[in-house]
Design a protein around this motif. Structure first.
Motif, PDB file in Angstrom:
ATOM      1  N   PRO B  33     -20.301  12.642  -7.548  1.00 36.97           N
ATOM      2  CA  PRO B  33     -19.756  13.026  -8.826  1.00 36.97           C
ATOM      3  C   PRO B  33     -20.311  12.052 -10.077  1.00 36.97           C
ATOM      4  O   PRO B  33     -20.604  12.212 -11.138  1.00 36.97           O
ATOM      5  CB  PRO B  33     -18.188  12.678  -8.649  1.00 36.97           C
ATOM      6  CG  PRO B  33     -18.125  11.904  -7.577  1.00 36.97           C
ATOM      7  CD  PRO B  33     -19.171  12.238  -6.589  1.00 36.97           C
ATOM      8  N   VAL B  34     -20.621  10.630  -9.503  1.00 36.39           N
ATOM      9  CA  VAL B  34     -21.233   9.773 -10.515  1.00 36.39           C
ATOM     10  C   VAL B  34     -22.518  10.070 -11.111  1.00 36.39           C
ATOM     11  O   VAL B  34     -22.650  10.195 -12.302  1.00 36.39           O
ATOM     12  CB  VAL B  34     -21.179   8.490  -9.962  1.00 36.39           C
ATOM     13  CG1 VAL B  34     -21.932   7.583 -10.670  1.00 36.39           C
ATOM     14  CG2 VAL B  34     -19.954   8.008  -9.148  1.00 36.39           C
ATOM     15  N   THR B  35     -23.391  10.767 -10.166  1.00 38.06           N
ATOM     16  CA  THR B  35     -24.725  11.260 -10.678  1.00 38.06           C
ATOM     17  C   THR B  35     -24.537  12.266 -11.657  1.00 38.06           C
ATOM     18  O   THR B  35     -25.156  12.495 -12.516  1.00 38.06           O
ATOM     19  CB  THR B  35     -25.479  11.732  -9.574  1.00 38.06           C
ATOM     20  OG1 THR B  35     -25.195  11.069  -8.281  1.00 38.06           O
ATOM     21  CG2 THR B  35     -26.994  11.651  -9.544  1.00 38.06           C
ATOM     22  N   ASN B  36     -23.486  13.213 -11.176  1.00 41.28           N
ATOM     23  CA  ASN B  36     -23.278  14.206 -12.242  1.00 41.28           C
ATOM     24  C   ASN B  36     -22.603  14.037 -13.556  1.00 41.28           C
ATOM     25  O   ASN B  36     -22.679  14.549 -14.521  1.00 41.28           O
ATOM     26  CB  ASN B  36     -22.187  15.302 -11.551  1.00 41.28           C
ATOM     27  CG  ASN B  36     -22.738  15.980 -10.372  1.00 41.28           C
ATOM     28  OD1 ASN B  36     -24.037  16.206 -10.040  1.00 41.28           O
ATOM     29  ND2 ASN B  36     -21.740  16.172  -9.106  1.00 41.28           N
ATOM     30  N   MET B  37     -21.996  12.839 -13.636  1.00 39.22           N
ATOM     31  CA  MET B  37     -21.152  12.461 -14.613  1.00 39.22           C
ATOM     32  C   MET B  37     -21.986  11.747 -15.883  1.00 39.22           C
ATOM     33  O   MET B  37     -21.693  11.646 -16.831  1.00 39.22           O
ATOM     34  CB  MET B  37     -19.980  11.618 -14.566  1.00 39.22           C
ATOM     35  CG  MET B  37     -18.879  12.596 -13.832  1.00 39.22           C
ATOM     36  SD  MET B  37     -17.260  11.541 -13.420  1.00 39.22           S
ATOM     37  CE  MET B  37     -16.633  11.396 -14.638  1.00 39.22           C
ATOM     38  N   GLU B  45     -25.797  -0.691 -12.954  1.00 39.79           N
ATOM     39  CA  GLU B  45     -24.288  -1.474 -13.291  1.00 39.79           C
ATOM     40  C   GLU B  45     -23.539  -0.426 -13.874  1.00 39.79           C
ATOM     41  O   GLU B  45     -22.204  -0.508 -13.477  1.00 39.79           O
ATOM     42  CB  GLU B  45     -24.703  -2.469 -14.506  1.00 39.79           C
ATOM     43  CG  GLU B  45     -25.068  -3.825 -13.764  1.00 39.79           C
ATOM     44  CD  GLU B  45     -26.653  -3.876 -13.755  1.00 39.79           C
ATOM     45  OE1 GLU B  45     -27.315  -3.336 -14.556  1.00 39.79           O
ATOM     46  OE2 GLU B  45     -27.121  -3.974 -12.689  1.00 39.79           O
ATOM     47  N   GLU B  46     -23.776   0.362 -14.638  1.00 40.86           N
ATOM     48  CA  GLU B  46     -23.092   1.571 -15.370  1.00 40.86           C
ATOM     49  C   GLU B  46     -22.517   2.455 -14.259  1.00 40.86           C
ATOM     50  O   GLU B  46     -21.390   3.033 -14.158  1.00 40.86           O
ATOM     51  CB  GLU B  46     -23.862   2.324 -16.140  1.00 40.86           C
ATOM     52  CG  GLU B  46     -24.130   1.790 -17.680  1.00 40.86           C
ATOM     53  CD  GLU B  46     -25.141   2.753 -18.499  1.00 40.86           C
ATOM     54  OE1 GLU B  46     -24.583   3.007 -19.702  1.00 40.86           O
ATOM     55  OE2 GLU B  46     -26.128   3.058 -18.150  1.00 40.86           O
ATOM     56  N   ARG B  47     -23.493   2.913 -13.123  1.00 41.04           N
ATOM     57  CA  ARG B  47     -22.949   3.543 -12.085  1.00 41.04           C
ATOM     58  C   ARG B  47     -21.934   2.791 -11.219  1.00 41.04           C
ATOM     59  O   ARG B  47     -20.959   3.583 -10.900  1.00 41.04           O
ATOM     60  CB  ARG B  47     -24.180   3.964 -11.076  1.00 41.04           C
ATOM     61  CG  ARG B  47     -25.089   5.048 -11.352  1.00 41.04           C
ATOM     62  CD  ARG B  47     -26.363   4.772 -10.740  1.00 41.04           C
ATOM     63  NE  ARG B  47     -27.399   5.775 -11.318  1.00 41.04           N
ATOM     64  CZ  ARG B  47     -27.364   7.177 -11.407  1.00 41.04           C
ATOM     65  NH1 ARG B  47     -26.594   7.688 -10.575  1.00 41.04           N
ATOM     66  NH2 ARG B  47     -28.450   7.851 -12.139  1.00 41.04           N
ATOM     67  N   TYR B  80     -14.676  17.134 -14.821  1.00 43.72           N
ATOM     68  CA  TYR B  80     -16.164  16.519 -15.302  1.00 43.72           C
ATOM     69  C   TYR B  80     -16.757  17.022 -16.421  1.00 43.72           C
ATOM     70  O   TYR B  80     -17.362  16.301 -17.215  1.00 43.72           O
ATOM     71  CB  TYR B  80     -17.137  16.620 -14.207  1.00 43.72           C
ATOM     72  CG  TYR B  80     -16.692  16.118 -12.966  1.00 43.72           C
ATOM     73  CD1 TYR B  80     -15.753  14.995 -12.856  1.00 43.72           C
ATOM     74  CD2 TYR B  80     -17.328  16.525 -11.733  1.00 43.72           C
ATOM     75  CE1 TYR B  80     -15.519  14.360 -11.812  1.00 43.72           C
ATOM     76  CE2 TYR B  80     -17.126  15.602 -10.449  1.00 43.72           C
ATOM     77  CZ  TYR B  80     -16.108  14.830 -10.421  1.00 43.72           C
ATOM     78  OH  TYR B  80     -15.756  14.044  -9.391  1.00 43.72           O
ATOM     79  N   ARG B  81     -16.538  18.291 -16.842  1.00 37.02           N
ATOM     80  CA  ARG B  81     -17.298  19.272 -17.798  1.00 37.02           C
ATOM     81  C   ARG B  81     -16.586  18.892 -19.052  1.00 37.02           C
ATOM     82  O   ARG B  81     -16.974  18.779 -20.303  1.00 37.02           O
ATOM     83  CB  ARG B  81     -17.166  20.842 -17.331  1.00 37.02           C
ATOM     84  CG  ARG B  81     -18.245  21.529 -18.078  1.00 37.02           C
ATOM     85  CD  ARG B  81     -18.488  22.855 -17.483  1.00 37.02           C
ATOM     86  NE  ARG B  81     -17.315  23.730 -17.930  1.00 37.02           N
ATOM     87  CZ  ARG B  81     -17.168  24.519 -18.852  1.00 37.02           C
ATOM     88  NH1 ARG B  81     -18.204  24.550 -19.660  1.00 37.02           N
ATOM     89  NH2 ARG B  81     -15.773  25.212 -19.208  1.00 37.02           N
ATOM     90  N   ASN B  82     -15.053  19.232 -19.087  1.00 30.74           N
ATOM     91  CA  ASN B  82     -14.331  19.381 -20.226  1.00 30.74           C
ATOM     92  C   ASN B  82     -13.955  18.120 -20.791  1.00 30.74           C
ATOM     93  O   ASN B  82     -13.252  17.802 -22.082  1.00 30.74           O
ATOM     94  CB  ASN B  82     -13.202  20.255 -20.244  1.00 30.74           C
ATOM     95  CG  ASN B  82     -13.568  21.488 -19.794  1.00 30.74           C
ATOM     96  OD1 ASN B  82     -14.557  21.919 -19.169  1.00 30.74           O
ATOM     97  ND2 ASN B  82     -12.931  22.622 -20.351  1.00 30.74           N
ATOM     98  N   GLN B  83     -13.950  16.742 -19.685  1.00 33.18           N
ATOM     99  CA  GLN B  83     -13.355  15.664 -19.981  1.00 33.18           C
ATOM    100  C   GLN B  83     -11.784  15.620 -20.432  1.00 33.18           C
ATOM    101  O   GLN B  83     -11.368  15.089 -21.191  1.00 33.18           O
ATOM    102  CB  GLN B  83     -14.171  14.915 -21.309  1.00 33.18           C
ATOM    103  CG  GLN B  83     -15.734  14.444 -20.664  1.00 33.18           C
ATOM    104  CD  GLN B  83     -15.678  13.651 -19.367  1.00 33.18           C
ATOM    105  OE1 GLN B  83     -15.085  12.684 -19.375  1.00 33.18           O
ATOM    106  NE2 GLN B  83     -16.390  14.003 -18.576  1.00 33.18           N
ATOM    107  N   ARG B  84     -11.186  16.516 -19.811  1.00 35.35           N
ATOM    108  CA  ARG B  84      -9.814  16.697 -20.116  1.00 35.35           C
ATOM    109  C   ARG B  84      -8.890  16.732 -18.976  1.00 35.35           C
ATOM    110  O   ARG B  84      -9.537  17.051 -17.849  1.00 35.35           O
ATOM    111  CB  ARG B  84      -9.464  17.909 -20.974  1.00 35.35           C
ATOM    112  CG  ARG B  84      -9.921  18.019 -22.509  1.00 35.35           C
ATOM    113  CD  ARG B  84      -9.485  19.148 -23.094  1.00 35.35           C
ATOM    114  NE  ARG B  84      -8.119  19.706 -22.906  1.00 35.35           N
ATOM    115  CZ  ARG B  84      -7.974  20.988 -23.248  1.00 35.35           C
ATOM    116  NH1 ARG B  84      -8.927  21.947 -23.281  1.00 35.35           N
ATOM    117  NH2 ARG B  84      -6.761  21.247 -23.013  1.00 35.35           N
ATOM    118  N   PRO B  85      -7.652  16.362 -18.857  1.00 31.42           N
ATOM    119  CA  PRO B  85      -6.943  16.616 -17.705  1.00 31.42           C
ATOM    120  C   PRO B  85      -6.983  17.750 -16.777  1.00 31.42           C
ATOM    121  O   PRO B  85      -6.802  18.923 -17.754  1.00 31.42           O
ATOM    122  CB  PRO B  85      -5.594  16.097 -17.806  1.00 31.42           C
ATOM    123  CG  PRO B  85      -5.778  15.299 -19.266  1.00 31.42           C
ATOM    124  CD  PRO B  85      -6.806  15.906 -19.904  1.00 31.42           C
TER     125      PRO B  85
END
Lengths: 373, 328
Positions: B33-37, B45-47, B80-85
């Motif tokens: 998921p980190v790669t996707n986000m 470091e960011e990762r 991940y896509r909408n950045q909403r719960p």
């Protein structure tokens, strides 16, 4: 029990009069005749036993009387009169009103005769209210009374129970209560004890007999239990391959059977105390409906069969106090004792056999071999 | 009955845990998921920072238990896509799907059951043969084809009904309903038929087969021999016995309709959960996918329990409490 009612020889006054009934099943391979020319008469209050092997058409006759013949089966000939009214051609709705109210039915298997999802009381009340004007409260009282009559303990509590909470014998008592709850004039009991425990059978038959006497209902008792017939019935009708072969008062049919098939049937009842290696049986099996032999349907299994039996269908004729369909009785004094007659026939057969043993048998008799053992 | 219910609830919990494990493992196996986000040129470091903030550096069992506890509270994380719960997204979309399914379910019952009863009672009539043939078509035609044919006929050619969307919706609290406006109701018709059509044919065939079976039983013959009216026999005695096994299937089908409204929602651009799921799949939006998986399983489990309870209400043989200490 069979003192007052003998063979109803008169045309009028019979409660049920089946004349020359013929039931057919059209199939892809042609028409099968399941019931062929059956005539029965039943007086009110009388108990008529109908016996025969499985598939002889006993139940089918009962079904036809109640008008519940299932497609594609159909009444192709004959008439059924009930209480002076012709009922075989009644419209469905009129016939429905007759069912349950005038003609009650008891089925073979009490375990499957009751709807599992409804309480016993609901089924009783429903039946009572269909045929009478009683209020729900009165109908419930009547239902409880019926349950008491059929010998169910604590009927006030048990009325609200479901069929699965009753044992087999108890369920058949409920079925009897359902059949008799509006006092029908006729009850058609189709092997009412076959599915039950032997020890319960006698109780149920006794109950049925007693209740029908109290309610004045006539009974058509379909069974293949000769013991039940002998103890219960006034008269007996014997069926074979969709035809009636003998009708008569119970004592005569049981003790002095006039038809070779009935004699075979009676002879095959094992007697307690006799030590036998093999059970007596009638050789062969009942013909399939599609292959009913020409002439008398019983001729391939009959030890007394003659050329005539293989060609011509025997007519019903008076013999003793009953009637029989067998060529042996043709031209014989109806009062002749059956045992004497059969002894004579056997002797004549034996003599003929000896003659054939001396002279080589002509070719024609080869075709008939296996008939006379 | 209570002990049965408790046992059933226990089993359901186990089922839900198993599903949760599956939903959880999606995070692990469908890419990182980190790669996707993060963007391509994000630093190590960011990762790591994101990994820590998402709790992905914890041991697996800790992650799983956190997942279960949060899911049980309705927290499925952030899309991940909408950045909403995710829970917010689902709550937004759920009314659309449930209304669609309700309409389709009612259509399928109102049409399927009477058709089945009719073709069982009058099995030789010409209308029954027509029903049988139609049901064969309905069962073998893929739903997306029927949907497109419906759009072609009623939207494109006749121009009677809208071909996509929910029409106007009214908000009652958080629930947005299309049932109160004319355009909302009109929009429900075509997708409702599309989703219900397969169920109609299934229910019809099932009811017909079951009822013909029941009509042959002794207690129905005996009910007729007692002189009860056809109406009482067919609808009082036969239908109730017919519906016993039918209820199970209908219940499971209801679950299936909610879960597989996806196709209908896609064809009609219906803003429901299925449409949300399809979008999530194409964006590998795993929190949404796993939440959807859990939700659908929950719906199935709940429906199953309700069906079992209905059995208790309908079939006296199951209700041991009502029995007495007799005969059995």
């Amino acid at each position: 029990m069979n003192n007052n009612k003998t063979d109803g020889g008169t045309d009028s006054g019979a409660l049920l009069d089946v004349k020359d009934l013929r039931i057919e099943f059209p199939t892809r391979r042609g028409i099968l005749t399941a019931i062929d020319g059956v005539s029965l008469r039943l007086n009110s209050g009388e108990i008529l036993g109908v016996v025969g092997e499985s598939g002889a058409g006993k139940s089918l006759t009962g079904t036809a009387i109640t008008g519940l013949l299932e497609r594609p089966g159909r009444i192709a000939g004959g008439e059924i009169h009930f209480n002076g009214q012709r009922i075989d051609n009644l419209p469905a709705e009129a016939m429905r009103k007759l069912r349950g109210k005038q003609i009650g039915s008891i089925f073979q298997d009490p375990l499957t005769s009751l709807n599992p999802l409804y309480s016993v009381g609901r089924q009783l009340i429903e039946t009572i209210r269909t045929h009478t004007d009683l209020t729900p409260r009165q109908a419930r009282a009547r239902a409880i009374e019926m349950l008491t009559q059929v010998g169910i303990p604590a009927p006030e509590q048990r009325i609200d129970q479901y069929p699965h909470q009753f044992s087999g014998g108890m369920r058949q008592r409920v079925v009897i209560a359902l059949a008799l709850c509006v006092n029908p004039k006729l009850v058609i009991a189709d092997e009412p004890t076959t599915a039950l425990d032997v020890s319960v059978q006698a109780q149920i038959i006794e109950l049925l007999k007693q209740l029908c006497r109290e309610h004045g209902s006539a009974v058509m008792l379909v069974t293949h239990d000769m013991g039940v017939i002998a103890e219960t019935c006034d008269r007996v009708a014997v069926m074979y391959a969709g035809r009636l072969v003998e009708v008569g008062p119970v004592q005569e049919v049981v003790k002095q059977a006039r038809h070779p098939y009935t004699r075979g049937l009676m002879g095959s009842i094992p007697k307690l105390g006799d030590e036998v290696e093999h059970l007596v049986q009638i050789d062969g099996a009942m013909p399939r409906l599609s292959h009913i032999p020409k002439g008398c349907a019983f001729n391939p299994r009959c030890p007394y069969a003659t050329a005539r039996c293989r060609e011509e269908k025997p007519e019903f004729a008076q013999a003793g106090q009953g009637e029989v369909a067998c060529w042996l009785w043709d031209g014989v004094n109806p009062a002749t004792d059956p045992d004497t007659l059969f002894a004579e026939v056997s002797q004549a057969q034996r003599a003929k056999k000896q003659m054939n043993a001396v002279r080589p048998a002509p070719k024609t008799s080869v075709q008939n071999c296996g008939q006379e053992v | 009955m209570l002990s049965f219910l408790i046992r059933r609830l226990g089993q359901s919990m186990l089922v839900m845990l198993a599903v949760a494990l599956l939903a959880f493992s999606m995070f692990r196996f469908v890419g990182d998921p980190v790669t996707n986000m993060l963007s391509q040129d994000a630093s190590v470091e960011e990762r790591e920072q994101l990994r820590d903030s998402l709790g992905l550096s914890e041991p697996l069992y800790v992650q799983f238990s956190t997942f279960v506890v949060q899911a049980a509270q309705g927290d499925f994380g952030i899309s991940y896509r909408n950045q909403r719960p995710v829970s917010e997204l689902i709550a937004e979309r759920m009314p659309a799907t449930l209304e669609l399914v309700a309409v389709a379910f009612i259509i399928s019952l109102l049409v399927g059951v009477p058709m089945g009863v009719y073709s069982a009672l009058k099995s030789h009539s010409w209308l029954s043969h027509v029903f049988q043939t139609l049901s064969l078509v309905g069962i073998s035609l893929p739903t997306f084809v029927t949907g497109i044919l419906l759009i072609l006929t009623f939207s494109v050619t006749l121009n009677w009904l809208p071909s996509f969307g929910r029409g106007e919706v009214v908000n009652i609290g958080w629930w947005s309903t299309g049932l109160l406006t004319a355009s909302g109701l009109k929009s429900l018709i075509l997708p409702g038929i599309m989703l219900g059509l397969f169920q109609v044919t299934l229910i019809m065939r099932l009811v017909r087969a079951e009822m013909m079976e029941v009509l042959r039983t002794d207690y129905i013959r005996f009910a007729r021999a007692r002189g009860l009216s056809n109406r009482a026999v067919n609808f009082g005695h036969a239908l109730k016995n017919t519906l016993m096994p039918v209820i199970t299937i209908i219940g499971l089908q209801l679950g299936a309709m909610i879960a597989f409204a996806i196709i209908t929602e896609t064809v009609f651009q219906w803003p429901g959960m299925g449409f949300l799921f399809i979008q999530a799949v194409s964006f590998v939006d795993i929190p949404v996918m796993s939440a959807y998986l859990l939700l659908v399983s929950l719906i199935f489990v709940v429906i199953n329990i309700i069906v079992d309870m209905l059995y208790f209400l309908l079939d006296p043989r199951l209700c041991a409490d009502r029995g007495t200490a007799n005969s059995h």
